[in-house]
Design a protein around this motif. Sequence first.
Motif, PDB file in Angstrom:
ATOM      1  N   SER A  61     -13.298  21.275  -0.365  1.00 51.17           N
ATOM      2  CA  SER A  61     -12.044  21.975  -0.598  1.00 51.17           C
ATOM      3  C   SER A  61     -11.497  22.558   0.704  1.00 51.17           C
ATOM      4  CB  SER A  61     -12.263  23.088  -1.621  1.00 51.17           C
ATOM      5  OG  SER A  61     -11.102  23.844  -1.764  1.00 51.17           O
ATOM      6  N   THR A  65      -7.943  21.495   2.404  1.00 51.99           N
ATOM      7  CA  THR A  65      -6.924  22.510   2.663  1.00 51.99           C
ATOM      8  C   THR A  65      -6.502  22.506   4.124  1.00 51.99           C
ATOM      9  OG1 THR A  65      -7.811  23.873   0.889  1.00 51.99           O
ATOM     10  CG2 THR A  65      -6.424  24.973   2.509  1.00 51.99           C
ATOM     11  N   ARG A  66      -7.468  22.396   5.026  1.00 48.66           N
ATOM     12  CA  ARG A  66      -7.119  22.362   6.457  1.00 48.66           C
ATOM     13  C   ARG A  66      -6.321  21.117   6.815  1.00 48.66           C
ATOM     14  NH1 ARG A  66     -10.433  25.591  10.502  1.00 48.66           N
ATOM     15  NH2 ARG A  66     -11.274  27.242   9.205  1.00 48.66           N
TER      16      ARG A  66
END
Length: 86
Positions: A61, A65-66
């Motif tokens: 996750s 997200t990055r």
Amino acid sequence: MQILLLLALALSLLVVVFALQNIVPVTVTVFVWTYQGSLALVLFVAFVAGALVSVLASLPSLVRTRWALSQLRRRLAEAEARAAPP
């Protein structure tokens, strides 16, 4: 900053007291492997293993997200470059 240092010191003291009061030997058996050590050490290893599993479970996750954030930043930079007056 000093209050955090005091809290860390108090927590360290509690950990030391816990370890000294829980030196009774325990036996841990996993499949055919058997280990005998102090209760405090076994609990510490279990805590570290749990924390490691938690970090590894949240890693996909975090990477996703990055990656999305970097894509959005790139799109923003392109849009700002197009909108800037010549």
